[in-house]
Design a protein around this motif. Structure first.
Motif, PDB file in Angstrom:
ATOM      1  N   GLU A   4       0.827  -1.196   0.000  1.00 26.58           N
ATOM      2  CA  GLU A   4       0.000   0.000   0.000  1.00 26.58           C
ATOM      3  C   GLU A   4       0.867   1.253   0.000  1.00 26.58           C
ATOM      4  O   GLU A   4       0.538   2.255  -0.623  1.00 26.58           O
ATOM      5  N   LEU A   9      -1.542  -2.623  -4.360  1.00 26.36           N
ATOM      6  CA  LEU A   9      -2.458  -3.243  -3.415  1.00 26.36           C
ATOM      7  C   LEU A   9      -2.433  -4.744  -3.608  1.00 26.36           C
ATOM      8  O   LEU A   9      -2.564  -5.240  -4.733  1.00 26.36           O
ATOM      9  N   HIS A  10      -2.220  -5.463  -2.519  1.00 16.97           N
ATOM     10  CA  HIS A  10      -2.219  -6.919  -2.586  1.00 16.97           C
ATOM     11  C   HIS A  10      -3.607  -7.388  -3.024  1.00 16.97           C
ATOM     12  O   HIS A  10      -4.622  -6.839  -2.582  1.00 16.97           O
ATOM     13  N   SER A  12      -5.475  -9.788  -2.170  1.00 17.54           N
ATOM     14  CA  SER A  12      -6.376 -10.200  -1.091  1.00 17.54           C
ATOM     15  C   SER A  12      -6.986  -9.005  -0.368  1.00 17.54           C
ATOM     16  O   SER A  12      -8.056  -9.114   0.231  1.00 17.54           O
ATOM     17  N   CYS A  13      -6.317  -7.838  -0.432  1.00 20.84           N
ATOM     18  CA  CYS A  13      -6.843  -6.656   0.262  1.00 20.84           C
ATOM     19  C   CYS A  13      -8.092  -6.116  -0.424  1.00 20.84           C
ATOM     20  O   CYS A  13      -8.914  -5.465   0.214  1.00 20.84           O
ATOM     21  N   ARG A 261     -11.487   0.815   6.857  1.00 20.09           N
ATOM     22  CA  ARG A 261     -10.072   0.451   6.665  1.00 20.09           C
ATOM     23  C   ARG A 261      -9.172   1.038   7.752  1.00 20.09           C
ATOM     24  O   ARG A 261      -7.968   1.225   7.535  1.00 20.09           O
ATOM     25  N   CYS A 265      -5.339  -4.016   6.228  1.00 22.60           N
ATOM     26  CA  CYS A 265      -5.334  -5.320   5.567  1.00 22.60           C
ATOM     27  C   CYS A 265      -3.987  -5.988   5.782  1.00 22.60           C
ATOM     28  O   CYS A 265      -2.936  -5.365   5.639  1.00 22.60           O
ATOM     29  N   PRO A 267      -2.485  -9.515   4.326  1.00 26.93           N
ATOM     30  CA  PRO A 267      -2.737 -10.704   3.506  1.00 26.93           C
ATOM     31  C   PRO A 267      -2.510 -11.982   4.319  1.00 26.93           C
ATOM     32  O   PRO A 267      -1.582 -12.031   5.141  1.00 26.93           O
ATOM     33  N   SER A 270      -8.391  -9.453   4.118  1.00 27.82           N
ATOM     34  CA  SER A 270      -8.718  -8.072   3.807  1.00 27.82           C
ATOM     35  C   SER A 270      -9.087  -7.348   5.096  1.00 27.82           C
ATOM     36  O   SER A 270      -9.164  -7.959   6.174  1.00 27.82           O
ATOM     37  N   SER A 271      -9.329  -6.052   5.010  1.00 29.66           N
ATOM     38  CA  SER A 271      -9.680  -5.298   6.213  1.00 29.66           C
ATOM     39  C   SER A 271     -10.950  -5.840   6.862  1.00 29.66           C
ATOM     40  O   SER A 271     -11.017  -6.026   8.087  1.00 29.66           O
ATOM     41  N   ARG A 274     -10.282  -9.311   8.309  1.00 33.98           N
ATOM     42  CA  ARG A 274      -9.437  -9.229   9.507  1.00 33.98           C
ATOM     43  C   ARG A 274     -10.235  -8.707  10.687  1.00 33.98           C
ATOM     44  O   ARG A 274     -10.035  -9.131  11.829  1.00 33.98           O
TER      45      ARG A 274
END
Length: 338
Positions: A4, A9-10, A12-13, A261, A265, A267, A270-271, A274
């Motif tokens: 980020e 951005l990953h 999964s995020c 958010r 996040c 990985p 995601s936010s 999580r």
């Protein structure tokens, strides 16, 4: 987090669904594995404590109270178990949350019935408070409306209180079923709280039903608090309130933070995922402690309340007629017989 900061951005995020359990377990380090093991052990201990408590209730508690006490004592272990399943299988979170929510909706109704039952049942409750009034200026609906008059305690008002909690135990499963049906069609997502989504409207309706259901419990607690103080009704009510706050309010706050958010996040979570994961881990620890405390509070055997005093008309027949001695003769009513 590094991705980020670099402007990337990953994947999964930005995912709309939580990861599979295989992906989550592969991403755990040694500390994560140790945490999962400890929380799973807590869940197992809580379940065993509950089973032992059920055996005790069946052996020591009268049959009229068994079902209610088992339902109330099962609240914390059930939430612990559903949270543990959701922790291991993130994609089951929606279903485990629904199960815990429906179960606790029934527990709210059972707690109201327990307070009536501890007063000796509905008939004795009405006899004890036949000249009393319910104080309706209590939370969560009317705690600020102190000018509201009291409501006479009658069979009808008692029925309205029961219906107030029963409606939540009835409509909560119906709304959960509706949510699942909409989810299968792609119209419901617990992470989509936009005005165009179904989740925000269903959540608002559930919130209204929850407030309506909590009000009768608060009214009844204010009425019987002094009478049932010998049966530790205040600690029992406090445990019920803790379960409510931790399982509903705490989860809602964490979910809002995750949707904004504020919870970052990491990985493969995601936010939103999580946030749900943190909620489950917290609930396991909190409900584990509540399970142990509930065992101490509900394990004690309390003496039954004294029966309500008889009215003058009822007691008049049982009073011994005074006897007066006059000139060696005994007269039952103070007059000599002819």
């Amino acid at each position: 987090m590094e991705g980020e900061a670099n402007g990337t951005l990953h994947p999964s995020c930005g995912a709309s669904e939580p990861p599979h359990s295989r992906e989550l377990l592969q991403s755990l380090d040694l500390a994560g594995i140790f945490l999962f093991a400890i929380l799973t052990l807590m869940t197992l201990i809580a379940s065993l404590v509950f089973v032992e408590e059920v055996v005790y209730i069946y052996r020591k508690i009268p049959s009229s109270k068994r079902s209610i006490l088992i339902w109330i004592n099962a609240a914390a272990p059930v939430i612990t178990t559903t949270s543990c399943i959701g922790m291991w299988i993130p994609r089951s979170t929606m279903f485990t949350d629904f199960t815990a929510a429906v179960f606790f909706a029934i527990v709210i109704h059972k707690f109201l019935l327990m307070m009536i039952k501890e007063c000796g049942g509905q008939k004795l409750f009405l006899r004890r408070f036949e000249n009393g009034r319910f104080k309706i200026s209590t939370g969560p609906c009317c705690c600020c409306c102190l000018c509201l008059p009291g409501v006479r305690i009658t069979r009808r008002t008692l029925l309205w209180l029961k219906l107030g909690t029963f409606q939540f135990a009835f409509f909560r499963p119906v709304l959960m079923f509706l949510s699942i049906v909409l989810w299968t069609n792609g119209d419901y997502s617990p992470y989509n709280l936009s005005l165009k989504g179904a989740a925000i409207w269903i959540s608002c309706f559930i919130g209204i039903l929850t407030i309506i259901a909590l009000w009768p419990v608060g009214i009844m607690f204010q009425q019987v608090r002094a009478l049932l103080n010998c049966k530790k009704i205040i600690p029992k009510f406090a445990l019920y309130q803790f379960i409510l706050i931790l399982s509903q309010l705490q989860a809602a706050i964490i979910n809002i933070l995750a949707m904004q958010r504020i919870i970052p996040c990491i990985p493969p979570l995601s936010s939103s995922a999580r946030g749900a994961h943190m909620t489950q881990q917290l609930l396991i620890m909190e409900m584990f402690l509540i399970t142990l405390i509930s065992r101490v509070v509900y394990r004690r055997r309390y003496d039954d309340l004294e029966p309500p005093e008889c009215t003058p008309e009822e007691g008049g027949d049982n009073k011994q007629t005074p006897k007066i001695i006059l000139n060696g003769a005994i007269s039952e009513d103070g007059l000599l017989g002819v």
